[in-house]
Write an enzyme that holds these catalytic residues in place. Structure first.
Site, PDB file in Angstrom:
ATOM      1  N   CYS A 131       9.330   1.766  -1.824  1.00  0.00           N
ATOM      2  CA  CYS A 131       7.990   1.844  -0.867  1.00  0.00           C
ATOM      3  C   CYS A 131       8.005   0.412  -1.371  1.00  0.00           C
ATOM      4  O   CYS A 131       7.895  -0.746  -1.182  1.00  0.00           O
ATOM      5  CB  CYS A 131       6.607   1.732  -1.800  1.00  0.00           C
ATOM      6  N   CYS A 134       4.604  -1.633  -1.250  1.00  0.00           N
ATOM      7  CA  CYS A 134       4.031  -1.946  -2.457  1.00  0.00           C
ATOM      8  C   CYS A 134       4.792  -2.904  -3.233  1.00  0.00           C
ATOM      9  O   CYS A 134       4.822  -3.873  -3.848  1.00  0.00           O
ATOM     10  CB  CYS A 134       5.107  -0.629  -3.336  1.00  0.00           C
ATOM     11  N   ASP A 135       5.836  -3.407  -2.965  1.00  0.00           N
ATOM     12  CA  ASP A 135       6.819  -4.289  -3.417  1.00  0.00           C
ATOM     13  C   ASP A 135       7.359  -5.233  -2.821  1.00  0.00           C
ATOM     14  O   ASP A 135       8.369  -5.736  -3.732  1.00  0.00           O
ATOM     15  CB  ASP A 135       7.709  -3.448  -4.342  1.00  0.00           C
TER      16      ASP A 135
HETATM   17  C1  LIG Z   1       8.456   3.068  -7.523  1.00  0.00           C
HETATM   18  C2  LIG Z   1       7.188   3.220  -6.531  1.00  0.00           C
HETATM   19  C3  LIG Z   1       5.946   2.385  -6.444  1.00  0.00           C
HETATM   20  C4  LIG Z   1       5.037   1.636  -6.167  1.00  0.00           C
HETATM   21  N1  LIG Z   1       4.169   1.276  -6.110  1.00  0.00           N
HETATM   22  C5  LIG Z   1       3.134   1.521  -5.732  1.00  0.00           C
HETATM   23  C6  LIG Z   1       2.465   0.459  -5.538  1.00  0.00           C
HETATM   24  O1  LIG Z   1       2.401  -0.798  -6.777  1.00  0.00           O
HETATM   25  N2  LIG Z   1       0.189   0.260  -5.494  1.00  0.00           N
HETATM   26  C7  LIG Z   1       0.355   1.632  -4.623  1.00  0.00           C
HETATM   27  O2  LIG Z   1      -0.661   1.746  -4.355  1.00  0.00           O
HETATM   28  N3  LIG Z   1       1.327   2.825  -4.699  1.00  0.00           N
HETATM   29  C8  LIG Z   1       2.655   2.201  -5.346  1.00  0.00           C
HETATM   30  N4  LIG Z   1       3.844   4.018  -4.756  1.00  0.00           N
HETATM   31  C9  LIG Z   1       3.275   4.685  -4.177  1.00  0.00           C
HETATM   32  C10 LIG Z   1       1.740   5.296  -5.364  1.00  0.00           C
HETATM   33  O3  LIG Z   1       2.548   5.102  -6.972  1.00  0.00           O
HETATM   34  C11 LIG Z   1       1.581   6.841  -4.711  1.00  0.00           C
HETATM   35  O4  LIG Z   1       1.122   6.686  -3.032  1.00  0.00           O
HETATM   36  C12 LIG Z   1       0.713   7.648  -5.244  1.00  0.00           C
HETATM   37  O5  LIG Z   1       1.653   7.972  -7.092  1.00  0.00           O
HETATM   38  C13 LIG Z   1       0.763   9.123  -5.048  1.00  0.00           C
HETATM   39  O6  LIG Z   1      -0.259   9.374  -5.697  1.00  0.00           O
HETATM   40  P1  LIG Z   1      -0.254  10.941  -5.662  1.00  0.00           P
HETATM   41  O7  LIG Z   1      -2.099  11.030  -7.197  1.00  0.00           O
HETATM   42  O8  LIG Z   1      -0.614  11.472  -4.368  1.00  0.00           O
HETATM   43  O9  LIG Z   1       1.388  11.819  -6.325  1.00  0.00           O
HETATM   44  P2  LIG Z   1       2.077  11.800  -7.779  1.00  0.00           P
HETATM   45  O10 LIG Z   1       1.300  10.045  -8.421  1.00  0.00           O
HETATM   46  O11 LIG Z   1       3.061  11.844  -6.748  1.00  0.00           O
HETATM   47  O12 LIG Z   1       1.393  12.689  -8.453  1.00  0.00           O
HETATM   48  C14 LIG Z   1       1.725  13.651  -7.950  1.00  0.00           C
HETATM   49  C15 LIG Z   1       1.410  14.657  -9.016  1.00  0.00           C
HETATM   50  O13 LIG Z   1       1.386  15.758  -9.406  1.00  0.00           O
HETATM   51  C16 LIG Z   1       2.289  16.543  -9.968  1.00  0.00           C
HETATM   52  N5  LIG Z   1       2.666  17.978  -9.802  1.00  0.00           N
HETATM   53  C17 LIG Z   1       4.698  18.544  -8.954  1.00  0.00           C
HETATM   54  N6  LIG Z   1       3.670  19.156  -8.832  1.00  0.00           N
HETATM   55  C18 LIG Z   1       3.556  20.366  -9.826  1.00  0.00           C
HETATM   56  C19 LIG Z   1       3.451  21.863  -9.968  1.00  0.00           C
HETATM   57  N7  LIG Z   1       3.542  22.475  -9.277  1.00  0.00           N
HETATM   58  N8  LIG Z   1       2.120  21.854 -10.696  1.00  0.00           N
HETATM   59  C20 LIG Z   1       1.244  20.473 -11.349  1.00  0.00           C
HETATM   60  N9  LIG Z   1       1.635  19.807 -11.452  1.00  0.00           N
HETATM   61  C21 LIG Z   1       2.668  19.231 -10.072  1.00  0.00           C
HETATM   62  C22 LIG Z   1       3.335  15.512 -10.474  1.00  0.00           C
HETATM   63  O14 LIG Z   1       3.633  16.032 -12.559  1.00  0.00           O
HETATM   64  C23 LIG Z   1       2.089  13.848 -10.571  1.00  0.00           C
HETATM   65  O15 LIG Z   1       1.684  14.302 -11.518  1.00  0.00           O
HETATM   66  C24 LIG Z   1       4.713   3.535  -5.586  1.00  0.00           C
HETATM   67  C25 LIG Z   1       5.674   3.920  -5.946  1.00  0.00           C
HETATM   68  C26 LIG Z   1       7.151   4.107  -6.089  1.00  0.00           C
HETATM   69  C27 LIG Z   1       7.689   5.425  -6.198  1.00  0.00           C
END
Ligand SMILES: Cc1cc2nc3c(=O)[nH]c(=O)nc-3n(C[C@H](O)[C@H](O)[C@H](O)COP(=O)(O)OP(=O)(O)OC[C@H]3O[C@@H](n4cnc5c(N)ncnc54)[C@H](O)[C@@H]3O)c2cc1C
Length: 307
Positions: A131, A134-135
Site C-alpha cells: 500500500c 499507507c507507507d
Molecule cells: C501491510 C499493510 C499496511 C497497511 N497500512 C495501512 C495504513 O498505514 N493506513 C491505512 O489506513 N490502511 C493501511 N492498510 C490498509 C488497511 O489495513 C485496510 O484498508 C483495512 O484493514 C481494511 O479493513 P477491512 O476490515 O475492510 O478488511 P481487513 O482488514 O482485510 O479484515 C478482513 C477480516 O475478515 C476476516 N475474514 C475473511 N474471510 C472471512 C470469512 N470467510 N469468515 C469470517 N471472517 C473472514 C479476516 O480474518 C479479517 O479479520 C494497510 C494494509 C496492509 C496489508
C-alpha cells in the site's frame, strides 16, 4: 438465532460491532482466519485520525475490538466456509457449525496478493508493503521498488515518485496489463526505471528485520543481479474474500461485493463494509467509516422488520 452477525474483525467489522453493540443488537463477530484483519500485519499507522504520533496497526485494531466488546459485542474465533442467503434467517457455516442470523454484515476484506517468497512474508511492515498510500511517506529520499504490471502498479509507482529518490518497476513480462495512458505516464517519469522480463528471487534482509536489497533474475538471459532497495511494494492485485457468497451476492468479475447503494448488497438484510467492496480507497479509516454505515443500515433494517 442472532440479530446481527458481522463477518470479519478488521477495522470495518470491529467498527460495525461498536455501532451495533451500542444500538443493543448484541452483534456476534466472526473473526476469520486473520483476527484483526490487515492492520494486524503492519507496523506503524500514521494516517488514522486521532493519533498524532501514529499507532501500531495491531494495537489500533485491538483497541477498536475492545471498544466493541465494552458495549457487548461477542467475538467468535472461526471462519465462514459456506453461507445460505437464499432466505431469512440467513444461515452461516462457521467451521462446520451452522448459525442463524436475521441480518448480516460482510466485512471480510480483500487480501493483497503477495509474491509468495518467505523473505517477503517476514518483512511485511518492515520495508515490504502492499500500500503506497499507507507507507510511501516512510521512504523519503530512499530507493523504492514496485512489482507489478497493471494500472495499480503504475499508480503506486507514480505516487511513490513523490517520496523516493528512485522508483524501479519490476515486471515479469515485457507486455503490460496497464492502460496505455498509465504506462506512458510511468515510462515518461524521470524517476521511474522499468525492468521487464524480470522477477524478484529474494528480498534481504530478514535477519536484520529490514529491507536492504533484492536479487533479480532476468527471465531472458537468466542473469541474476543484486540491487540495494529500501522500500519494496507489491502491486499485483487483491483477492476479495467472498468465496462463500459466490452465486448468492451480486459480485463483480473480480469478486468484489457490488454495492446497491449505501451499505446495501443485492440481498436485503445483508450489508457490506470495508475493502470487500472497495477497490479504490482501501484504507483503515474508510473501512471503519463503512463499518459505521453498515451497522446503521442493519439497525434500521432490523427495526423495520420489527426486531
Ligand atoms: C501491510 C499493510 C499496511 C497497511 N497500512 C495501512 C495504513 O498505514 N493506513 C491505512 O489506513 N490502511 C493501511 N492498510 C490498509 C488497511 O489495513 C485496510 O484498508 C483495512 O484493514 C481494511 O479493513 P477491512 O476490515 O475492510 O478488511 P481487513 O482488514 O482485510 O479484515 C478482513 C477480516 O475478515 C476476516 N475474514 C475473511 N474471510 C472471512 C470469512 N470467510 N469468515 C469470517 N471472517 C473472514 C479476516 O480474518 C479479517 O479479520 C494497510 C494494509 C496492509 C496489508
Amino acid at each position: 438465532m442472532h440479530n446481527l452477525v458481522i463477518l470479519g474483525s478488521g477495522c470495518a467489522g470491529n467498527t460495525a460491532a461498536i455501532y451495533a453493540a451500542r444500538a443493543s443488537l448484541t452483534p456476534v463477530v466472526v473473526a476469520g482466519h486473520e483476527p484483526g484483519g490487515q492492520l494486524s500485519i503492519t507496523t506503524l499507522v500514521e494516517n488514522f485520525p486521532g493519533f498524532p504520533e501514529g499507532i501500531d496497526g495491531p494495537v489500533l485494531v485491538e483497541q477498536i475490538k475492545k471498544q466493541a466488546e465494552h458495549f457487548g459485542a461477542v467475538y467468535l474465533n472461526g471462519t465462514v466456509i459456506e453461507a445460505d442467503l437464499s432466505k431469512r434467517p440467513f444461515r452461516l457455516n462457521v467451521d462446520n457449525e451452522w448459525m442463524e442470523t436475521r441480518a448480516l454484515i460482510v466485512a471480510t476484506g480483500a487480501s493483497a496478493r503477495w509474491l509468495g517468497l518467505e523473505s517477503e512474508q517476514k518483512l511485511i511492515g518492515h520495508g515490504v508493503s502492499s500500500c503506497a498510500t499507507c507507507d510511501g511517506f516512510f521512504y523519503r529520499g530512499k530507493k523504492i521498488m514496485v512489482v507489478g504490471g497493471g494500472d495499480s502498479a503504475m499508480e503506486e509507482a507514480l505516487f511513490l515518485t513523490r517520496f523516493g529518490e528512485s522508483v524501479t518497476l519490476v515486471h515479469r513480462r515485457d507486455e503490460f496489463r496497464a492502460s496505455r495512458i498509465m504506462l506512458d505516464r510511468a515510462r515518461a517519469h524521470p524517476k521511474i526505471e522499468m525492468l521487464t522480463n524480470t522477477v524478484v528471487d529474494e528480498i534481504f534482509d530478514p535477519a536484520q528485520n529490514v529491507v536492504t536489497g533484492v536479487t533479480l533474475r532476468d527471465l531472458v538471459t537468466g542473469k541474476v543481479t543484486r540491487r540495494d532497495v529500501d522500500g519494496f511494494f507489491v502491486a499485483i492485485g487483491h483477492i476479495p474474500n467472498t468465496k462463500p457468497f459466490v452465486g448468492q451476492l451480486d459480485l463483480d468479475p473480480d469478486g468484489y461485493v457490488v454495492s446497491h447503494g449505501g451499505a446495501r448488497t443485492s440481498i436485503p438484510g445483508v450489508f457490506h463494509a470495508g475493502d470487500v467492496q472497495d477497490r479504490i480507497y482501501r484504507q483503515a479509516v474508510t473501512a471503519s467509516g463503512a463499518g459505521c454505515m453498515a451497522a446503521i443500515e442493519a439497525e434500521r433494517f432490523l427495526e423495520h422488520e420489527g426486531h
